[in-house]
Design a protein around this motif. Structure first.
Motif, PDB file in Angstrom:
ATOM      1  N   PHE A  29       5.932  51.778  36.049  1.00  0.00           N
ATOM      2  CA  PHE A  29       6.252  53.156  36.411  1.00  0.00           C
ATOM      3  C   PHE A  29       5.066  54.072  36.112  1.00  0.00           C
ATOM      4  O   PHE A  29       4.691  54.908  36.938  1.00  0.00           O
ATOM      5  CB  PHE A  29       7.512  53.594  35.651  1.00  0.00           C
ATOM      6  CG  PHE A  29       8.049  54.922  36.076  1.00  0.00           C
ATOM      7  CD1 PHE A  29       8.373  55.177  37.397  1.00  0.00           C
ATOM      8  CD2 PHE A  29       8.263  55.925  35.142  1.00  0.00           C
ATOM      9  CE1 PHE A  29       8.889  56.411  37.785  1.00  0.00           C
ATOM     10  CE2 PHE A  29       8.776  57.146  35.514  1.00  0.00           C
ATOM     11  CZ  PHE A  29       9.088  57.390  36.840  1.00  0.00           C
ATOM     12  N   LEU A  43       7.109  62.280  38.727  1.00  0.00           N
ATOM     13  CA  LEU A  43       7.628  61.159  39.512  1.00  0.00           C
ATOM     14  C   LEU A  43       9.101  60.929  39.201  1.00  0.00           C
ATOM     15  O   LEU A  43       9.911  60.716  40.109  1.00  0.00           O
ATOM     16  CB  LEU A  43       6.811  59.898  39.253  1.00  0.00           C
ATOM     17  CG  LEU A  43       7.211  58.650  40.035  1.00  0.00           C
ATOM     18  CD1 LEU A  43       7.232  58.904  41.539  1.00  0.00           C
ATOM     19  CD2 LEU A  43       6.273  57.496  39.690  1.00  0.00           C
ATOM     20  N   ALA A  44       9.469  61.001  37.943  1.00  0.00           N
ATOM     21  CA  ALA A  44      10.882  60.838  37.561  1.00  0.00           C
ATOM     22  C   ALA A  44      11.731  61.940  38.179  1.00  0.00           C
ATOM     23  O   ALA A  44      12.853  61.678  38.644  1.00  0.00           O
ATOM     24  CB  ALA A  44      11.028  60.835  36.048  1.00  0.00           C
ATOM     25  N   ARG A  46      11.138  63.508  40.969  1.00  0.00           N
ATOM     26  CA  ARG A  46      11.241  63.216  42.402  1.00  0.00           C
ATOM     27  C   ARG A  46      12.286  62.130  42.649  1.00  0.00           C
ATOM     28  O   ARG A  46      13.112  62.230  43.568  1.00  0.00           O
ATOM     29  CB  ARG A  46       9.871  62.782  42.934  1.00  0.00           C
ATOM     30  CG  ARG A  46       9.816  62.658  44.431  1.00  0.00           C
ATOM     31  CD  ARG A  46       8.407  62.692  44.977  1.00  0.00           C
ATOM     32  NE  ARG A  46       7.470  61.770  44.377  1.00  0.00           N
ATOM     33  CZ  ARG A  46       7.206  60.548  44.841  1.00  0.00           C
ATOM     34  NH1 ARG A  46       7.857  60.077  45.884  1.00  0.00           N
ATOM     35  NH2 ARG A  46       6.296  59.796  44.255  1.00  0.00           N
ATOM     36  N   ILE A  47      12.280  61.099  41.818  1.00  0.00           N
ATOM     37  CA  ILE A  47      13.276  60.032  41.939  1.00  0.00           C
ATOM     38  C   ILE A  47      14.667  60.583  41.651  1.00  0.00           C
ATOM     39  O   ILE A  47      15.627  60.287  42.361  1.00  0.00           O
ATOM     40  CB  ILE A  47      12.929  58.859  40.999  1.00  0.00           C
ATOM     41  CG1 ILE A  47      11.648  58.173  41.480  1.00  0.00           C
ATOM     42  CG2 ILE A  47      14.078  57.857  40.909  1.00  0.00           C
ATOM     43  CD1 ILE A  47      11.053  57.208  40.477  1.00  0.00           C
ATOM     44  N   ASP A  48      14.767  61.410  40.617  1.00  0.00           N
ATOM     45  CA  ASP A  48      16.040  62.019  40.240  1.00  0.00           C
ATOM     46  C   ASP A  48      16.621  62.835  41.399  1.00  0.00           C
ATOM     47  O   ASP A  48      17.812  62.755  41.683  1.00  0.00           O
ATOM     48  CB  ASP A  48      15.845  62.903  39.014  1.00  0.00           C
ATOM     49  CG  ASP A  48      17.128  63.535  38.530  1.00  0.00           C
ATOM     50  OD1 ASP A  48      18.119  62.807  38.322  1.00  0.00           O
ATOM     51  OD2 ASP A  48      17.144  64.771  38.356  1.00  0.00           O
ATOM     52  N   ARG A  51      18.424  60.707  44.039  1.00  0.00           N
ATOM     53  CA  ARG A  51      19.564  59.846  43.677  1.00  0.00           C
ATOM     54  C   ARG A  51      20.806  60.249  44.445  1.00  0.00           C
ATOM     55  O   ARG A  51      21.013  61.418  44.736  1.00  0.00           O
ATOM     56  CB  ARG A  51      19.873  59.947  42.184  1.00  0.00           C
ATOM     57  CG  ARG A  51      18.877  59.270  41.333  1.00  0.00           C
ATOM     58  CD  ARG A  51      19.351  59.125  39.912  1.00  0.00           C
ATOM     59  NE  ARG A  51      19.554  60.417  39.260  1.00  0.00           N
ATOM     60  CZ  ARG A  51      20.334  60.603  38.212  1.00  0.00           C
ATOM     61  NH1 ARG A  51      21.016  59.595  37.702  1.00  0.00           N
ATOM     62  NH2 ARG A  51      20.456  61.785  37.657  1.00  0.00           N
ATOM     63  N   LEU A  57      19.721  57.238  36.374  1.00  0.00           N
ATOM     64  CA  LEU A  57      18.286  57.445  36.540  1.00  0.00           C
ATOM     65  C   LEU A  57      17.500  56.174  36.234  1.00  0.00           C
ATOM     66  O   LEU A  57      16.557  55.834  36.955  1.00  0.00           O
ATOM     67  CB  LEU A  57      17.808  58.606  35.664  1.00  0.00           C
ATOM     68  CG  LEU A  57      16.327  58.945  35.760  1.00  0.00           C
ATOM     69  CD1 LEU A  57      15.919  59.264  37.199  1.00  0.00           C
ATOM     70  CD2 LEU A  57      15.999  60.106  34.836  1.00  0.00           C
ATOM     71  N   ALA A  60      17.742  53.943  39.163  1.00  0.00           N
ATOM     72  CA  ALA A  60      16.964  54.494  40.277  1.00  0.00           C
ATOM     73  C   ALA A  60      15.475  54.230  40.077  1.00  0.00           C
ATOM     74  O   ALA A  60      14.759  53.909  41.034  1.00  0.00           O
ATOM     75  CB  ALA A  60      17.238  55.986  40.413  1.00  0.00           C
ATOM     76  N   ILE A  61      14.994  54.347  38.845  1.00  0.00           N
ATOM     77  CA  ILE A  61      13.582  54.072  38.561  1.00  0.00           C
ATOM     78  C   ILE A  61      13.273  52.599  38.776  1.00  0.00           C
ATOM     79  O   ILE A  61      12.255  52.245  39.386  1.00  0.00           O
ATOM     80  CB  ILE A  61      13.207  54.531  37.141  1.00  0.00           C
ATOM     81  CG1 ILE A  61      13.224  56.070  37.068  1.00  0.00           C
ATOM     82  CG2 ILE A  61      11.846  53.983  36.740  1.00  0.00           C
ATOM     83  CD1 ILE A  61      13.064  56.629  35.659  1.00  0.00           C
ATOM     84  N   PHE A  64      13.096  51.968  42.447  1.00  0.00           N
ATOM     85  CA  PHE A  64      11.878  52.573  42.966  1.00  0.00           C
ATOM     86  C   PHE A  64      10.674  51.679  42.699  1.00  0.00           C
ATOM     87  O   PHE A  64       9.857  51.431  43.592  1.00  0.00           O
ATOM     88  CB  PHE A  64      11.667  53.955  42.337  1.00  0.00           C
ATOM     89  CG  PHE A  64      10.371  54.596  42.722  1.00  0.00           C
ATOM     90  CD1 PHE A  64      10.267  55.326  43.888  1.00  0.00           C
ATOM     91  CD2 PHE A  64       9.247  54.459  41.928  1.00  0.00           C
ATOM     92  CE1 PHE A  64       9.060  55.902  44.264  1.00  0.00           C
ATOM     93  CE2 PHE A  64       8.036  55.028  42.280  1.00  0.00           C
ATOM     94  CZ  PHE A  64       7.944  55.760  43.458  1.00  0.00           C
ATOM     95  N   HIS A  68       8.481  49.794  45.494  1.00  0.00           N
ATOM     96  CA  HIS A  68       7.057  50.097  45.570  1.00  0.00           C
ATOM     97  C   HIS A  68       6.235  48.812  45.674  1.00  0.00           C
ATOM     98  O   HIS A  68       5.362  48.699  46.528  1.00  0.00           O
ATOM     99  CB  HIS A  68       6.623  50.905  44.342  1.00  0.00           C
ATOM    100  CG  HIS A  68       5.164  51.154  44.275  1.00  0.00           C
ATOM    101  ND1 HIS A  68       4.560  52.179  44.971  1.00  0.00           N
ATOM    102  CD2 HIS A  68       4.169  50.504  43.618  1.00  0.00           C
ATOM    103  CE1 HIS A  68       3.255  52.150  44.744  1.00  0.00           C
ATOM    104  NE2 HIS A  68       2.994  51.149  43.919  1.00  0.00           N
TER     105      HIS A  68
END
Length: 72
Positions: A29, A43-44, A46-48, A51, A57, A60-61, A64, A68
């Protein structure tokens, strides 16, 4: 090497939260954030924001990170 999740604090949208991920996921990450020119917190966040439903979370990470590296 331990595979137990490690808890780290993140700041999302001005609020502190903690996320538990395995060390390999934290390393990946951080690398992705650096590669994309973002902070880990950005970045977290943006991912959050992306969701859906009740997805956590940390999950989701992980997804991701997996997506990637699969896309490479």
């Amino acid at each position: 090497m331990t595979t137990r999740p490690a808890k780290h604090s993140l700041t999302l949208h001005g609020h502190r939260t903690s996320v538990s991920l395995e060390p390999s996921f934290w390393d990946a990450f951080r690398s992705i954030a650096t590669e994309q020119g973002e902070t880990v917190n950005a970045l977290a966040a943006r991912i959050d924001a992306g969701r859906e439903g009740d997805e956590g979370l940390a999950s989701a990470i992980r997804v991701f990170v997996l997506q990637h590296y699969r896309s490479k």
